[in-house]
Enzyme design. Structure first.
Site, PDB file in Angstrom:
ATOM      1  N   GLU A  81       5.895  -3.433  -3.004  1.00  0.00           N
ATOM      2  CA  GLU A  81       5.296  -2.087  -2.661  1.00  0.00           C
ATOM      3  C   GLU A  81       4.028  -1.990  -3.762  1.00  0.00           C
ATOM      4  OE1 GLU A  81       7.534   1.153  -3.020  1.00  0.00           O
ATOM      5  OE2 GLU A  81       9.038   0.832  -1.245  1.00  0.00           O
TER       6      GLU A  81
ATOM      7  N   CYS B 137      -1.255   1.989  -7.893  1.00  0.00           N
ATOM      8  CA  CYS B 137       0.049   1.702  -8.463  1.00  0.00           C
ATOM      9  C   CYS B 137       0.353   0.376  -8.192  1.00  0.00           C
ATOM     10  CB  CYS B 137       1.110   2.818  -8.243  1.00  0.00           C
ATOM     11  SG  CYS B 137       2.431   2.700  -9.191  1.00  0.00           S
TER      12      CYS B 137
ATOM     13  N   CYS C  35      14.280  -4.973  -9.761  1.00  0.00           N
ATOM     14  CA  CYS C  35      14.221  -4.265 -11.277  1.00  0.00           C
ATOM     15  C   CYS C  35      15.951  -4.206 -11.862  1.00  0.00           C
ATOM     16  CB  CYS C  35      13.678  -3.038 -11.403  1.00  0.00           C
ATOM     17  SG  CYS C  35      13.667  -2.105 -13.031  1.00  0.00           S
TER      18      CYS C  35
ATOM     19  N   CYS D  70      18.130   2.370 -13.534  1.00  0.00           N
ATOM     20  CA  CYS D  70      18.017   3.860 -13.668  1.00  0.00           C
ATOM     21  C   CYS D  70      18.674   4.410 -12.529  1.00  0.00           C
ATOM     22  CB  CYS D  70      16.530   4.563 -13.803  1.00  0.00           C
ATOM     23  SG  CYS D  70      15.622   3.443 -15.233  1.00  0.00           S
TER      24      CYS D  70
ATOM     25  N   CYS E 249      16.868   5.971  -9.348  1.00  0.00           N
ATOM     26  CA  CYS E 249      15.351   5.184  -9.071  1.00  0.00           C
ATOM     27  C   CYS E 249      15.891   4.172  -7.789  1.00  0.00           C
ATOM     28  CB  CYS E 249      15.012   4.394  -9.972  1.00  0.00           C
ATOM     29  SG  CYS E 249      13.518   3.628  -9.668  1.00  0.00           S
TER      30      CYS E 249
ATOM     31  N   CYS F  86       9.295   5.547  -5.320  1.00  0.00           N
ATOM     32  CA  CYS F  86       9.024   3.988  -5.546  1.00  0.00           C
ATOM     33  C   CYS F  86      10.309   3.071  -5.157  1.00  0.00           C
ATOM     34  CB  CYS F  86       8.573   3.809  -6.996  1.00  0.00           C
ATOM     35  SG  CYS F  86       8.357   2.279  -7.613  1.00  0.00           S
TER      36      CYS F  86
END
Length: 353
Positions: free
Chosen positions: A92, A105, A112, A116, A119, A341
């Site tokens: 993205e 961004c 990832c 978290c 997220c 995100c």
């Protein structure tokens, strides 16, 4: 075989690469100007360049390694791109409009591993790092989108806050920053670039020592170890004390503020006691720190978290202000599209099985 993106080479690297193959340095600068000033999307479009040089570049590099898979456009002017990489992975990139200019961004990894708990980016584990070229090409794709609109607009700011942990892809991040800052190319000023990290303390120190000149933001999200560990598992390995020591090192070496990002989660980290504890944690660092409060964008897979009430956001803000902490509330973008995100990527991958 997939060719690497030519956007991954700094001007110095491109100059050296061509010189080693018998070409003059001026041809590197000429290629650079075609890429970043005239923004062509094929080597064939570099009409006045040396033919042998172009053939050599075309044999070894690609200009386009990202293909637009999906695009979402918000009523507020935000544009979220979902790009397909050469290996089929999706990433993205988001273009946002502000009063001060246009920011992009960018994503630095496919997935990832920070994990978290709130997220959407971490719903899918990291499969690989992005190359410097794949990161830089996200900026170019956004700029080409603006060019096509014919309004003469240009990307003026960059935030490295997309999918992935930038400091877990450190060398490619540094090369990317060198490319976009170069005054002979995109010429995006260092003060207009912000890199966000979840708190890799050793890399914060290395980042400081490199003297890159760009802004630093830390994803804090809690004022104590118990709560931060519950929200962000990285805190088990790098507790707040170690993180704050790295922040102190950054502050001692720089003459600019650091941003502490704080996502407000209803009933979890948004109470007055948390604001007071955060102010105490910041302590004497007040002149060098700004707290950026972030209203949460709910994610289906993390239904245990909800957006804080407006009264809680105002109360948190006021509590910090009263204690002379510099604080702001992030302006929201793209709330009518997949704003969180990683959310668009996650949905597309589910849809495709």
């Amino acid at each position: 075989m997939n060719k690497p993106s030519i956007y991954g080479l700094t001007l110095a690297q491109l100059t050296d690469w061509l010189r080693e193959r018998g070409h003059k340095p001026s041809r590197a600068l000429q290629t650079w100007e075609w890429l970043y000033r005239k923004r062509v999307t094929s080597f064939e479009a570099m009409t006045d360049a040396n033919a042998d040089c172009l053939a050599l570049l075309a044999d070894h590099f690609a200009i386009e390694t990202l293909a637009e898979h999906t695009r979402q456009e918000s009523a507020d002017g935000t544009v979220k791109f979902l790009f397909r990489l050469q290996d089929g992975n999706l990433i993205e990139t988001v273009l946002m409009r502000h009063k001060f200019g246009l920011s992009v961004c960018v994503t630095t990894q496919v997935g990832c591993n920070i994990g978290c708990s709130f997220c959407a980016s971490g719903l899918l584990s990291k499969s690989r790092d992005l190359s410097a070229g794949e990161i830089a090409e996200q900026i170019m794709k956004a700029q080409l989108y603006l060019d096509a609109a014919g309004q003469g607009e240009r990307v003026s700011h960059i935030v490295v806050m997309g999918i992935g942990e930038p400091f877990d892809n450190f060398e490619n991040l540094v090369d990317f920053l060198d490319v976009v800052k170069d005054h002979k190319g995109l010429a995006i000023g260092a003060k207009h670039i912000t890199v966000s990290t979840s708190g890799l303390a050793d890399k914060i120190i290395e980042f400081t020592d490199r003297g890159l000149g760009v802004n630093l933001a830390i994803s804090l999200h809690a004022p104590n170890n118990e709560l931060r560990t519950r929200i962000m598992k990285i805190n088990r390995a790098i507790p707040i004390e170690k993180l704050m020591a790295a922040i102190d090192y950054y502050i001692s070496k720089n003459k600019r503020r650091i941003t502490l990002e704080y996502i407000l989660l209803r009933g979890v980290n948004d109470r007055q006691e948390h604001a007071l504890e955060l102010a105490e944690l910041i302590g004497d660092r007040r002149p060098h720190v700004n707290v950026n409060l972030i209203p949460y964008n709910p994610v289906d897979e993390h239904s245990q978290y909800q957006r804080s009430e407006q009264s809680a956001i105002r109360g948190f803000y006021d509590a910090l202000k009263k204690r002379n902490v510099s604080v702001s509330v992030r302006l929201e973008h793209g709330t009518d599209i997949d704003a969180a995100c990683g959310q668009l990527r996650s949905k597309q991958m589910k849809a495709s099985g």
